[in-house]
Design a protein around this motif. Structure first.
Motif, PDB file in Angstrom:
ATOM      1  N   VAL A 152       1.781  -2.264 -11.802  1.00  0.00           N
ATOM      2  CA  VAL A 152       3.215  -1.931 -11.819  1.00  0.00           C
ATOM      3  C   VAL A 152       3.400  -0.642 -11.040  1.00  0.00           C
ATOM      4  O   VAL A 152       2.973   0.430 -11.465  1.00  0.00           O
ATOM      5  CB  VAL A 152       3.746  -1.779 -13.256  1.00  0.00           C
ATOM      6  CG1 VAL A 152       5.229  -1.407 -13.227  1.00  0.00           C
ATOM      7  CG2 VAL A 152       3.540  -3.069 -14.035  1.00  0.00           C
ATOM      8  N   GLY A 153       4.029  -0.755  -9.882  1.00  0.00           N
ATOM      9  CA  GLY A 153       4.215   0.431  -9.055  1.00  0.00           C
ATOM     10  C   GLY A 153       5.298   1.345  -9.591  1.00  0.00           C
ATOM     11  O   GLY A 153       5.187   2.573  -9.536  1.00  0.00           O
ATOM     12  N   LYS A 154       6.349   0.729 -10.142  1.00  0.00           N
ATOM     13  CA  LYS A 154       7.487   1.535 -10.573  1.00  0.00           C
ATOM     14  C   LYS A 154       8.399   0.696 -11.443  1.00  0.00           C
ATOM     15  O   LYS A 154       8.452  -0.540 -11.318  1.00  0.00           O
ATOM     16  CB  LYS A 154       8.251   2.036  -9.337  1.00  0.00           C
ATOM     17  CG  LYS A 154       9.369   3.020  -9.622  1.00  0.00           C
ATOM     18  CD  LYS A 154       9.994   3.457  -8.316  1.00  0.00           C
ATOM     19  CE  LYS A 154      11.172   4.381  -8.564  1.00  0.00           C
ATOM     20  NZ  LYS A 154      11.835   4.743  -7.298  1.00  0.00           N
ATOM     21  N   VAL A 155       9.120   1.387 -12.344  1.00  0.00           N
ATOM     22  CA  VAL A 155      10.127   0.719 -13.179  1.00  0.00           C
ATOM     23  C   VAL A 155      11.432   1.483 -13.033  1.00  0.00           C
ATOM     24  O   VAL A 155      11.528   2.660 -13.402  1.00  0.00           O
ATOM     25  CB  VAL A 155       9.704   0.680 -14.663  1.00  0.00           C
ATOM     26  CG1 VAL A 155      10.780  -0.030 -15.484  1.00  0.00           C
ATOM     27  CG2 VAL A 155       8.365  -0.031 -14.817  1.00  0.00           C
ATOM     28  N   ASN A 156      12.443   0.832 -12.473  1.00  0.00           N
ATOM     29  CA  ASN A 156      13.788   1.416 -12.387  1.00  0.00           C
ATOM     30  C   ASN A 156      14.609   0.905 -13.561  1.00  0.00           C
ATOM     31  O   ASN A 156      14.513  -0.273 -13.932  1.00  0.00           O
ATOM     32  CB  ASN A 156      14.453   1.024 -11.069  1.00  0.00           C
ATOM     33  CG  ASN A 156      13.769   1.659  -9.871  1.00  0.00           C
ATOM     34  OD1 ASN A 156      13.571   2.861  -9.826  1.00  0.00           O
ATOM     35  ND2 ASN A 156      13.385   0.833  -8.900  1.00  0.00           N
ATOM     36  N   SER A 157      15.426   1.797 -14.132  1.00  0.00           N
ATOM     37  CA  SER A 157      16.118   1.408 -15.358  1.00  0.00           C
ATOM     38  C   SER A 157      17.376   2.228 -15.567  1.00  0.00           C
ATOM     39  O   SER A 157      17.603   3.251 -14.890  1.00  0.00           O
ATOM     40  CB  SER A 157      15.186   1.611 -16.562  1.00  0.00           C
ATOM     41  OG  SER A 157      14.869   2.987 -16.704  1.00  0.00           O
ATOM     42  N   GLU A 200       0.827  -1.204   0.000  1.00  0.00           N
ATOM     43  CA  GLU A 200       0.000   0.000   0.000  1.00  0.00           C
ATOM     44  C   GLU A 200       0.865   1.259   0.000  1.00  0.00           C
ATOM     45  O   GLU A 200       0.521   2.266  -0.613  1.00  0.00           O
ATOM     46  CB  GLU A 200      -0.920   0.006   1.227  1.00  0.00           C
ATOM     47  CG  GLU A 200      -2.091  -0.962   1.129  1.00  0.00           C
ATOM     48  CD  GLU A 200      -2.865  -1.035   2.439  1.00  0.00           C
ATOM     49  OE1 GLU A 200      -2.475  -0.323   3.399  1.00  0.00           O
ATOM     50  OE2 GLU A 200      -3.830  -1.817   2.505  1.00  0.00           O
ATOM     51  N   HIS A 201       1.995   1.182   0.687  1.00  0.00           N
ATOM     52  CA  HIS A 201       2.848   2.370   0.821  1.00  0.00           C
ATOM     53  C   HIS A 201       3.867   2.498  -0.316  1.00  0.00           C
ATOM     54  O   HIS A 201       4.108   3.601  -0.808  1.00  0.00           O
ATOM     55  CB  HIS A 201       3.594   2.325   2.161  1.00  0.00           C
ATOM     56  CG  HIS A 201       2.744   2.693   3.346  1.00  0.00           C
ATOM     57  ND1 HIS A 201       2.372   3.988   3.628  1.00  0.00           N
ATOM     58  CD2 HIS A 201       2.181   1.923   4.315  1.00  0.00           C
ATOM     59  CE1 HIS A 201       1.623   4.015   4.721  1.00  0.00           C
ATOM     60  NE2 HIS A 201       1.494   2.757   5.165  1.00  0.00           N
ATOM     61  N   PHE A 202       4.472   1.369  -0.690  1.00  0.00           N
ATOM     62  CA  PHE A 202       5.570   1.423  -1.648  1.00  0.00           C
ATOM     63  C   PHE A 202       5.109   1.065  -3.067  1.00  0.00           C
ATOM     64  O   PHE A 202       3.966   0.676  -3.300  1.00  0.00           O
ATOM     65  CB  PHE A 202       6.689   0.467  -1.225  1.00  0.00           C
ATOM     66  CG  PHE A 202       7.407   0.896   0.016  1.00  0.00           C
ATOM     67  CD1 PHE A 202       8.349   1.918  -0.025  1.00  0.00           C
ATOM     68  CD2 PHE A 202       7.136   0.290   1.228  1.00  0.00           C
ATOM     69  CE1 PHE A 202       9.020   2.321   1.119  1.00  0.00           C
ATOM     70  CE2 PHE A 202       7.795   0.684   2.376  1.00  0.00           C
ATOM     71  CZ  PHE A 202       8.739   1.706   2.334  1.00  0.00           C
ATOM     72  N   SER A 203       6.061   1.162  -3.982  1.00  0.00           N
ATOM     73  CA  SER A 203       5.774   0.830  -5.381  1.00  0.00           C
ATOM     74  C   SER A 203       5.515  -0.652  -5.564  1.00  0.00           C
ATOM     75  O   SER A 203       4.895  -1.054  -6.552  1.00  0.00           O
ATOM     76  CB  SER A 203       6.950   1.260  -6.261  1.00  0.00           C
ATOM     77  OG  SER A 203       7.145   2.647  -6.196  1.00  0.00           O
ATOM     78  N   GLY A 204       6.005  -1.470  -4.658  1.00  0.00           N
ATOM     79  CA  GLY A 204       5.777  -2.911  -4.762  1.00  0.00           C
ATOM     80  C   GLY A 204       6.949  -3.695  -4.211  1.00  0.00           C
ATOM     81  O   GLY A 204       8.114  -3.296  -4.350  1.00  0.00           O
ATOM     82  N   THR A 205       6.642  -4.827  -3.583  1.00  0.00           N
ATOM     83  CA  THR A 205       7.692  -5.667  -2.992  1.00  0.00           C
ATOM     84  C   THR A 205       7.995  -6.900  -3.842  1.00  0.00           C
ATOM     85  O   THR A 205       8.817  -7.728  -3.455  1.00  0.00           O
ATOM     86  CB  THR A 205       7.276  -6.126  -1.582  1.00  0.00           C
ATOM     87  OG1 THR A 205       6.067  -6.893  -1.677  1.00  0.00           O
ATOM     88  CG2 THR A 205       7.040  -4.933  -0.674  1.00  0.00           C
ATOM     89  N   ASP A 219       5.353   3.499 -20.211  1.00  0.00           N
ATOM     90  CA  ASP A 219       4.096   2.830 -20.513  1.00  0.00           C
ATOM     91  C   ASP A 219       3.757   1.795 -19.438  1.00  0.00           C
ATOM     92  O   ASP A 219       2.605   1.676 -19.019  1.00  0.00           O
ATOM     93  CB  ASP A 219       4.194   2.159 -21.881  1.00  0.00           C
ATOM     94  CG  ASP A 219       2.900   1.451 -22.266  1.00  0.00           C
ATOM     95  OD1 ASP A 219       1.952   2.146 -22.672  1.00  0.00           O
ATOM     96  OD2 ASP A 219       2.847   0.216 -22.140  1.00  0.00           O
ATOM     97  N   LEU A 220       4.768   1.058 -18.975  1.00  0.00           N
ATOM     98  CA  LEU A 220       4.534   0.054 -17.933  1.00  0.00           C
ATOM     99  C   LEU A 220       4.083   0.695 -16.634  1.00  0.00           C
ATOM    100  O   LEU A 220       3.249   0.132 -15.913  1.00  0.00           O
ATOM    101  CB  LEU A 220       5.821  -0.758 -17.693  1.00  0.00           C
ATOM    102  CG  LEU A 220       6.057  -1.952 -18.611  1.00  0.00           C
ATOM    103  CD1 LEU A 220       7.466  -2.484 -18.449  1.00  0.00           C
ATOM    104  CD2 LEU A 220       5.051  -3.053 -18.318  1.00  0.00           C
ATOM    105  N   GLU A 221       4.598   1.852 -16.312  1.00  0.00           N
ATOM    106  CA  GLU A 221       4.243   2.504 -15.055  1.00  0.00           C
ATOM    107  C   GLU A 221       2.786   2.962 -15.037  1.00  0.00           C
ATOM    108  O   GLU A 221       2.242   3.287 -13.982  1.00  0.00           O
ATOM    109  CB  GLU A 221       5.183   3.669 -14.778  1.00  0.00           C
ATOM    110  CG  GLU A 221       6.583   3.211 -14.366  1.00  0.00           C
ATOM    111  CD  GLU A 221       7.493   4.362 -13.979  1.00  0.00           C
ATOM    112  OE1 GLU A 221       7.276   5.491 -14.486  1.00  0.00           O
ATOM    113  OE2 GLU A 221       8.423   4.130 -13.184  1.00  0.00           O
TER     114      GLU A 221
END
Length: 861
Positions: free
Chosen positions: A575-580, A453-458, A568-570
């Motif tokens: 999908v909470g977040k995409v790091n790249s 709920e708090h973060f982009s995803g675990t 697009d994925l975000e």
């Protein structure tokens, strides 16, 4: 029947030999158990050489990725959230303690005190300083940390939630098998912090390892409780502790010997094989209950027990053999699934079933015969007339009359139920998630909900891109250089010089070769005659261009494609977040070029990208770059943070990416694939489901053939499959109707359904044939069937269905699932056998012809 007679004669004549041999087998098997090796990693559902698993392991190695435990710190009591001196000081201390724990990859630990703040120091220069070298002393200092975090896309909503109320520590570990142990150490460290903030521990590795630990604790509780419940229920039916001891010994011996065999062969006890006792116990007991029911109806205290035992075993031997064979076939068919632990589970349960049959027809009669006349005299008289007046006896008589008088209505009702079940089956959704193996109030489920709920995803997934080499890069460069030289009139004269340089620079590694060759060409531009300078410099620039082209992911156009895909994925809901790599480059480039939001973009040239990356190499964590791109810049990945680990979510994301690539084709020469635990779970789940379906279909056909052979009749063979078919459709229709996901335990229950459902049909039809031949009248046969054989079936169903209710109290969902559906399988298959089978037979016109071919007592056995 030579086999039957030999076994029965041996058992009743030499009971002490039976006891001694069984004791010896149990001792040998028990000696293997201390060497047990446990493996609770669902990743091992796949063979080590499975393509997706091999690629996943390669990605972890190439990008220096590790499985991670996520520790979340939540503060919702203050407006500042975790951005207050007390919380941040506790976070700092916890990070230091975790970094010192054995099994933690300290250099890759991600926390606020271990990452850089990237800022502009001056025009064209960049500054890297620890985000939180020391814990802040004031709210103002904490606010500065917040401002810095929110400016860095790689950290915002990853290390600290967007609302500022939660902070995370991403703990990379050496092995998933250390997850539970480390989580306990982390919880101990948390308990000593002395703060009111809430702490949660999540992540697939810790969920999987914790399940393994709790699974064996639960097995040690649930299996004995189920055994105790079965023991109590059998005492209620037979009222003789002496008599019901025999089937319990059969069940215990079957489990001990089977598990000892598995461990002794060197197999690890996986999630599947740990459930062998739960699956084996009901099957090991059912045949014994048939024997006890028949024996209790025929034996009178004071009589010689031998004739009653021989008579009961005489007509039950072959039906029990075939029910054991069909059950064994159901589980052995799991060997055809592509999942190694499922194969091992299926084959060993199949062995255990046949072992239980052998013990039933030897140990039970040997045990009864070995009882002294005085003890036998203590047995309660279970005559048919007495049972007729019992509640169970009256219920059976009622069901018998109902099945005959309301035959058409019952057939129509069951047909409607089957049609509804087929609709329910069509609604089944294949889905699994190891975190959901725990009950909703389990600490790991709570942690999963709160942190996601708090973060982009675990939950992590990696979309990996690789540059496919069209040809050997060294040969390609040499060819380009020679072509460049051939265009010059002096090529004949200078070609030997260039060839010598190529030989001097020779290396299997392209980067080393190109660098050495570039140095030689650069030197030639100065040392050779002036009129050759431009030619050597042109060749030098050609090498430089090849170096840049070889480092494919320095190309701004390619990076822009990846950045667009990530954006697009975000926008995907899960999908909470995409790091790249593009995000990292844009962040550093912004600080190099002024620090304004308008500078948050990719450089215009490969050289600009390379210079930006070079600037990042002066940070405190330069190796973090290699988590996103390989040193040769020919492979990169997008790190997806998902808010759910459900297979359906991961599958939806995969389909989303496929649709995007279809609409926006990959740059030429680029390939893409998936890795990460969340993706691997999808792979093994799909293979298991498909494998289970194939094994179920093949086992169904094999059981049908066995029924036709057993009864020497195609029509009776089909009739015997009726309870099995209706039960399977009903159980899986119920799953679809109530919205229960089709997961691992549900898939395996199909084999159990196959074995237990056909068991009742075989016993019912065999006894119906014998009784009908005696009286020659179906109504009279119905009355007799529902005095004796029906009670054995109903007793079996009740004993197993109620006996496994302790599983419903387990804290682990797979055990609850097995307990509920095991009871449902027994109840439904018994009802179908006792109501639908006789109703269908009632509607058959020529019963004499039907039963004339029904002869189970094959002399070949």
């Amino acid at each position: 029947m030579k086999l039957r007679d030999a076994l029965l004669t041996f058992s009743v004549d030499r009971p002490k030999w039976v006891f001694a041999l069984l004791l010896l087998l149990c001792l040998l098997a028990g000696l293997q158990i201390p060497s047990i090796k446990v493996d609770t990693d669902p990743e091992n559902m796949l063979p080590h050489d499975q393509v997706d698993r091999v690629f996943h392991d390669q990605v972890k190695e190439r990008f220096a990725l590790y499985d991670m435990i996520v520790v979340g710190m939540v503060n919702t009591k203050t407006d500042a959230g975790i951005y207050n001196p007390r919380s941040l000081e506790a976070l700092h201390r916890l990070s230091e303690q975790i970094g010192r724990m054995k099994g933690v990859i300290a250099k890759d630990l991600m926390a606020l005190d271990r990452v850089d703040n990237i800022s502009q120091e001056g025009p064209g220069t960049i500054r890297f300083e620890w985000m939180m070298r020391d814990a802040p002393q004031t709210l103002a200092q904490a606010a500065q940390i917040r401002q810095a975090v929110e400016r860095l896309p790689l950290l915002d909503n990853t290390l600290v939630s967007g609302d500022g109320h939660a902070a995370g520590l991403y703990v990379p570990i050496e092995s998933k098998s250390l997850s539970y142990q480390l989580s306990q150490q982390i919880e101990e460290a948390i308990s000593q912090l002395g703060v009111e903030d809430q702490f949660h521990i999540a992540g697939l590795p810790v969920s999987e390892d914790t399940f393994g630990v709790e699974m064996f604790v639960q097995m040690a509780i649930s299996a004995p409780l189920a055994g105790l419940m079965i023991f109590i229920l059998m005492w209620v039916f037979f009222r003789s502790l002496l008599l019901i001891t025999a089937p319990m010994l059969v069940a215990m011996a079957s489990v001990i010997i089977t598990m000892g065999l598995l461990i002794g062969q060197g197999y690890t006890v996986h999630i599947m094989s740990s459930m062998i006792p739960i699956f084996l116990m009901p099957i090991a007991v059912v045949d014994s209950v048939h024997i006890l029911s028949e024996f209790a109806d025929r034996y009178r205290p004071g009589e010689d027990a031998r004739p009653a035992v021989m008579e009961v075993l005489g007509h039950l031997f072959t039906p029990m053999l075939f029910t054991s064979l069909t059950s064994s076939v159901g589980f052995a068919s799991l060997a055809f699934t592509p999942i190694p632990p499922v194969q091992i589970f299926g084959l060993h349960v199949a062995f255990g079933i046949m072992l239980a049959f052998l013990l039933t027809v030897t140990l039970v009669p040997a045990y009864i015969i070995s009882l002294s006349p005085k003890r036998m005299a203590q047995l309660k008289d279970h005559n048919i007339q007495e049972d007729d007046n019992s509640r169970l006896g009256r219920l059976m008589s009622l069901m018998g009359r109902l099945s005959m008088l309301k035959a058409r209505l019952l057939v129509v009702a069951f047909s409607m139920l089957t049609a509804l079940s087929i609709w329910g089956v069509s609604q089944i959704q294949i889905n699994d998630n190891p975190v959901r193996w725990f009950k909703s109030d389990h600490r790991l489920r709570v942690a999963d909900r709160v942190l996601n709920e708090h973060f982009s995803g675990t939950y992590n997934a990696y979309l990996v891109f690789d540059r496919n080499a069209q040809q050997d890069p060294v040969l390609a460069l040499n060819s380009d250089l020679l072509a460049e030289l051939d265009a010059d009139p002096r090529s004949t004269q200078l070609k030997p010089e260039l060839q010598q340089m190529m030989d001097d620079a020779a290396s299997a590694d392209f980067d080393q070769y190109a660098s050495a060759l570039a140095g030689l060409l650069d030197e030639a531009g100065f040392s050779r005659p002036a009129d050759e300078e431009e030619l050597w410099l042109a060749l030098f620039r050609r090498v430089e261009a090849a170096q840049i082209d070889a480092k494919y992911f320095l190309n701004p156009e390619v990076l822009a494609y990846l950045d667009a895909l990530a954006s697009d994925l975000e926008r995907h809901a899960q999908v909470g977040k995409v790091n790249s790599l593009p995000v990292l480059i844009k962040t550093v480039y912004r600080e190099l070029t002024g620090g304004g939001d308008e500078q948050f973009r990719l450089p215009d040239s490969p050289r600009g990208v390379a210079q930006t990356i070079l600037s990042y190499q002066s940070s405190h964590r330069p190796d973090d770059l290699w988590h996103f791109v390989t040193p040769d810049y020919r492979s990169t990945l997008l790190w997806l943070q998902l808010k759910s680990g459900d297979n359906q979510v991961m599958t939806d994301v995969i389909e989303h990416v496929d649709a995007y690539i279809d609409a926006n084709p990959l740059p030429q020469g680029l390939s893409v694939n998936w890795a990460g635990l969340t993706y691997i779970n999808v792979v093994w789940q799909e293979q298991m489901v498909n494998g289970m379906l194939k094994s179920l279909m093949s086992a169904f056909v094999m059981v049908l053939v066995m029924m036709i052979v057993l009864f020497r009749s195609f029509s009776i063979g089909l009739l015997a499959m009726l309870p099995l078919s209706v039960t399977i459709l009903f159980i899986y229709g119920l799953i679809g109707f109530v919205g229960k996901d089709y997961d691992m335990p549900i898939a395996v229950l199909s084999a159990l359904t196959l074995g237990l459902s056909v068991d009742f049909a075989i016993h019912y039809l065999e006894r119906a044939r014998a009784i009908y031949r005696q009286c020659g009248n179906w109504p009279q046969a119905i009355a007799e069937i529902y005095k004796g054989p029906s009670r054995a079936i109903s007793r079996n169903a009740i004993v197993i269905a109620i006996g496994f209710t302790p599983l419903l109290l387990a804290p682990l969902v797979p055990y609850i699932t097995v307990g509920f559906f095991l009871a449902s399988i027994m109840a439904v298959s018994a009802l179908v056998t006792l109501l639908l089978l006789p109703a269908v037979i009632t509607l058959v016109g020529n019963k004499e012809k039907l039963f004339s071919t029904l002869n189970v007592e094959h002399e070949s056995v």
